[in-house]
Design a protein around this motif. Structure first.
Motif, PDB file in Angstrom:
ATOM      1  N   ILE A  49      76.559   2.603  40.364  1.00 54.43           N
ATOM      2  CA  ILE A  49      76.299   3.893  40.979  1.00 54.43           C
ATOM      3  C   ILE A  49      76.948   3.921  42.361  1.00 54.43           C
ATOM      4  O   ILE A  49      76.753   3.001  43.163  1.00 54.43           O
ATOM      5  CB  ILE A  49      74.787   4.158  41.132  1.00 54.43           C
ATOM      6  CG1 ILE A  49      74.038   3.852  39.821  1.00 54.43           C
ATOM      7  CG2 ILE A  49      74.543   5.587  41.605  1.00 54.43           C
ATOM      8  CD1 ILE A  49      74.452   4.677  38.643  1.00 54.43           C
ATOM      9  N   VAL A  50      77.690   4.976  42.638  1.00 54.49           N
ATOM     10  CA  VAL A  50      78.287   5.191  43.951  1.00 54.49           C
ATOM     11  C   VAL A  50      77.503   6.295  44.651  1.00 54.49           C
ATOM     12  O   VAL A  50      77.211   7.334  44.052  1.00 54.49           O
ATOM     13  CB  VAL A  50      79.767   5.587  43.836  1.00 54.49           C
ATOM     14  CG1 VAL A  50      80.354   5.890  45.219  1.00 54.49           C
ATOM     15  CG2 VAL A  50      80.567   4.480  43.147  1.00 54.49           C
ATOM     16  N   ILE A  51      77.158   6.068  45.907  1.00 57.24           N
ATOM     17  CA  ILE A  51      76.456   7.079  46.703  1.00 57.24           C
ATOM     18  C   ILE A  51      77.253   7.303  47.973  1.00 57.24           C
ATOM     19  O   ILE A  51      77.560   6.349  48.693  1.00 57.24           O
ATOM     20  CB  ILE A  51      75.027   6.623  47.062  1.00 57.24           C
ATOM     21  CG1 ILE A  51      74.219   6.338  45.783  1.00 57.24           C
ATOM     22  CG2 ILE A  51      74.319   7.676  47.911  1.00 57.24           C
ATOM     23  CD1 ILE A  51      72.840   5.753  46.045  1.00 57.24           C
ATOM     24  N   ASN A  52      77.634   8.569  48.226  1.00 56.17           N
ATOM     25  CA  ASN A  52      78.339   8.838  49.489  1.00 56.17           C
ATOM     26  C   ASN A  52      77.322   9.127  50.585  1.00 56.17           C
ATOM     27  O   ASN A  52      76.249   9.697  50.347  1.00 56.17           O
ATOM     28  CB  ASN A  52      79.360   9.966  49.343  1.00 56.17           C
ATOM     29  CG  ASN A  52      78.751  11.321  49.032  1.00 56.17           C
ATOM     30  OD1 ASN A  52      77.654  11.425  48.477  1.00 56.17           O
ATOM     31  ND2 ASN A  52      79.471  12.392  49.362  1.00 56.17           N
ATOM     32  N   LEU A  53      77.639   8.683  51.780  1.00 56.90           N
ATOM     33  CA  LEU A  53      76.719   8.750  52.915  1.00 56.90           C
ATOM     34  C   LEU A  53      77.385   9.432  54.104  1.00 56.90           C
ATOM     35  O   LEU A  53      78.550   9.190  54.382  1.00 56.90           O
ATOM     36  CB  LEU A  53      76.292   7.341  53.347  1.00 56.90           C
ATOM     37  CG  LEU A  53      75.665   6.428  52.304  1.00 56.90           C
ATOM     38  CD1 LEU A  53      75.402   5.058  52.913  1.00 56.90           C
ATOM     39  CD2 LEU A  53      74.379   7.024  51.750  1.00 56.90           C
TER      40      LEU A  53
END
Length: 220
Positions: A49-53
């Protein structure tokens, strides 16, 4: 298959709650909203899972860590300035190794199972559409059989759930830009499929909607 959760938004309409807490960490049914996404993604078989911050993003990183608590591997894409949907996905592409990959908005609530669709070989995207909510009565796109069209009536609302191929972003330059123009170009070529989800879906975009969602007797 890899998945990305869009979590970099400022959440202006959620203020003052989002002045100190990023929107994905706001609580629904006793748990941060983003935790519900992670659980559903794990059930659907996703592992990376990639999460942008961006806004208060370190709170999200500190809360979720490497994802092992959910049986996942979480990777983070840090944006010094929020890059909007298209720019955020483009920056994260090196981390999204599957083709296609799933992207889901961090500020929705749904019972959609997030199971990967079967996409035609030349399709660039597959979108989930829902009935138009009261605050978005005009909708976004038309669904004709399994084709999503930018023009025509009746319209449905884009749920913020879509599977995309890397080629959709071919020729894009790094920086801030929205996703919708890329989708409309692909629709004009007949290369966007979709499905109408008739189950539970809620855009948790305002304080009032968050309160209403938490007040419902049954949730996914």
């Amino acid at each position: 298959m890899h998945a990305m959760i869009l979590a970099a938004g400022r959440g202006e309409r959620m203020r003052p709650l989002t002045d100190h807490t990023p929107k994905p960490l706001l609580t629904v049914a006793g748990r941060p909203l983003i935790e519900h996404h992670l659980s559903r993604l794990r059930t659907a078989g996703y592992q990376d899972i990639v999460i942008n911050l961006a806004h208060l993003g370190e709170q999200i990183r500190a809360h979720l860590g490497d994802g092992s608590a959910w049986g996942l591997r979480i990777h983070y894409s840090r944006e010094d300035v929020a890059l909007e949907t298209g720019g955020g996905i483009l920056q994260a592409l090196p981390l999204l190794e599957s083709d296609p990959f799933l992207v889901i908005n961090g500020d929705i609530w749904t019972d959609h199972p997030l199971n990967p669709p079967t996409m035609a070989g030349d399709d660039l995207a597959h979108l989930i559409l829902v009935d138009n909510p009261p605050h978005h009565g005009a909708g976004d796109f038309r669904l004709m059989d399994d084709r999503v069209l930018a023009e025509g009536l009746p319209r449905l609302t884009f749920a913020g759930i879509g599977w995309y191929r890397h080629a959709l972003f071919s020729g894009c330059r790094p920086g801030r830009f929205p996703l919708a123009p890329l989708l409309r170009t692909a629709m004009a070529l007949g290369r966007v499929s979709g499905r109408h989800h008739t189950g539970v879906w809620q855009d948790v975009g305002t304080v009032e909607r968050l309160r209403a969602l938490n007040a419902l007797p049954g949730r996914p």
